[in-house]
Design an enzyme around this catalytic site. Sequence first.
Site, short mmCIF file in Angstrom:
data_model
loop_
_atom_site.label_atom_id
_atom_site.label_comp_id
_atom_site.label_asym_id
_atom_site.label_seq_id
_atom_site.Cartn_x
_atom_site.Cartn_y
_atom_site.Cartn_z
N LYS A 135 0.84 -1.21 0.00
CA LYS A 135 0.00 0.00 0.00
C LYS A 135 0.88 1.25 0.00
CE LYS A 135 -3.89 1.99 2.62
NZ LYS A 135 -4.70 1.87 3.86
N SER B 255 -9.43 1.97 3.10
CA SER B 255 -8.63 2.69 2.13
C SER B 255 -7.63 1.82 1.37
CB SER B 255 -7.86 3.81 2.84
OG SER B 255 -6.98 3.30 3.81
N GLY C 19 -6.52 1.69 10.05
CA GLY C 19 -6.76 2.61 11.16
C GLY C 19 -8.23 2.82 11.42
N GLY C 20 -9.06 2.42 10.43
CA GLY C 20 -10.51 2.52 10.56
C GLY C 20 -11.18 1.50 9.67
N GLY C 21 -10.68 0.27 9.71
CA GLY C 21 -11.21 -0.80 8.88
C GLY C 21 -10.57 -0.89 7.52
N SER C 22 -9.46 -0.22 7.30
CA SER C 22 -8.91 -0.07 5.95
C SER C 22 -8.33 -1.34 5.36
CB SER C 22 -7.83 1.03 5.94
OG SER C 22 -8.42 2.29 6.12
#
Length: 620
Positions: free
Chosen positions: A217, A293, A314-317
Amino acid sequence: MKKLVFGNVLKKMVKMRVLVPAEDVDLSTVKYEPEAIQAPHLMGSVFKLFVRIVESRVLGSLIVSYLKKQNKMVEMLRNTVIPEAPMFKPEFPPQEPEHGVVVLKEFGKPEDRVESALKCLPHYDPASHGNMEPASSFRYWKIRDYAHAYRSGLVTPSMVAEYIIPVIEEFSSKKPPTPLLISFDAEEVRKQAAASTQRFEEGKPLSILDGIFMAIKDDIDCFPHPSKGASTWMHEFRSVNKDSVSVSKLRSCGVILLGKANMHEFGMGTTGNNPNYGTTRNPHAPERYTGGSSSGPAAIVASGLCSAALGTDGGGSIRIPSSLCGVVGLKSTYGRTDMKGSLCGKGTVEIVGPIATTVEDVMLVYAAILGSSPADRISLKPSEPCLPILSSNDSLNALGSLRLGKYTAWFNDVNSTDISDKCEDILDLLSKTHGCEMMEIVIPELNEMRTAHLVSIGSEMLSSVNPYCDEGKGVRFNYDTRTSMALFRSFTATDYVAAQCFRRRLMYHHMEIFKKVDVIVTPTTGMTAPIIPPSALQLGETDMQVTGDLMRFIIAANYLGLPAISVPVGYDKQGLPIGLQLIGRPWGEASLLRVAFAIEELCAKSRKKPATFYDVLKAI
């Protein structure tokens, strides 16, 4: 007396809410409240105009304040008295050791850990898995399939490279572009593949991962590629002179690093939309989003071009795109992997983790990259990393003793019953097949947790990019990123401290739950892959309802630092993948991987070939 009267008047004026200590919450009175997000869905020229207004000093401040009030953010944070002290990063109580596991040497060589992980896997039979013949039902080629093909001389890493390179180039040249990678050097890939091919010719492969192609990534350093975070300018201010810690470990195992995968700009979105380079498409339905993301990593794995990829979560990425693309994504315990060399390496919610087509491939990559940073080893005191032994009957015994917790009202809060029904059916089958016990649980203050996580990750992201914004680069963000930044700038120190107080409360609630169960089960997302509006390709879009649906179940793992995994369990009526999420106690990755492997086996026959799929080993 005057003090008391004044206090009561003040309380009424601000509509103050006073919470009882977490240990005094009566769970029998907790009622699940579905999330109701109040925000416009905007795209195109209207979206562009909205961003300019929301960035204005006076009118923008009024709009942001109104939206925060409508979504009860002020009520939850500034107008709530929270008795707990702040917890500024996850703090875990000591954990009991898991059963039926192999302990890995955190400070040893990555290739030695991978070898230990390999011994945990079920027996590999080349006659049924590695003969390059099509299976009766669809399945992906696994890392061990590639390793067998290389060792048998059927193919070489260089042959695989020559097949993959033109495919990668084709994605970027489409109109509009739909790139899987946004930084790619064909000659660099050929050089790595040639070195790996030579090692196999000499009979000296570095590990089972030697010659395995992986994408990284774009917020993880992978020399010589720049790390842009899918922006157009970050590389102008931040040079990359060496690999991140996680990439360095993969390289030492012989992994061929294909390039930097596409993503939602700076990770500030859940769909994967990227006007800068083009939006990656979902291999199961090219007219739909991959999820974000980590959009590029999930798509390149689901398409069959890579056995695995590295993402950040960091938030489901990691879990959101894995679910939407029908692959496996692991978010480990906070601090289990070293974040050095990541654009967001200083936050309290994010980790680097693997995405792969199968649970066993996730295990192999996870074994290579795990290892806490020196600072985290001191502050978090992590348990020894371990993996489940999947190659013996003891594994079935360990599986049968596990207790799974389900908060039914939350579990069923999805926008299609296809999702909850499919997840429910698989859990029922798991219980009948292996004897896992299902238990009903209650999780208080879920809406507060969502808001507190947003304040935490938003404040940390703002802190990371603020120096560059001061250099006038803020206007070079995408419009959806600029919308997020306008919200993040409105957060105060009071909001941030309140969010950390909620972290201690929610940690208490979850640790109490984990005294009764080993794993919390939910759907991974509240919806399957959303359609890409054509008008959103050029300027992006903001759709907080979609964001809420995609993030509904994933927050606890980031905000509290818990391990979680998404495993594919089937499809909705439109043929779109559905993921089941397993959330574990701190350092409990082995239990999650054990359950995920059992679920994967139960679902193996129903797995479908994506619409966009490259059968690499068969094609060569």
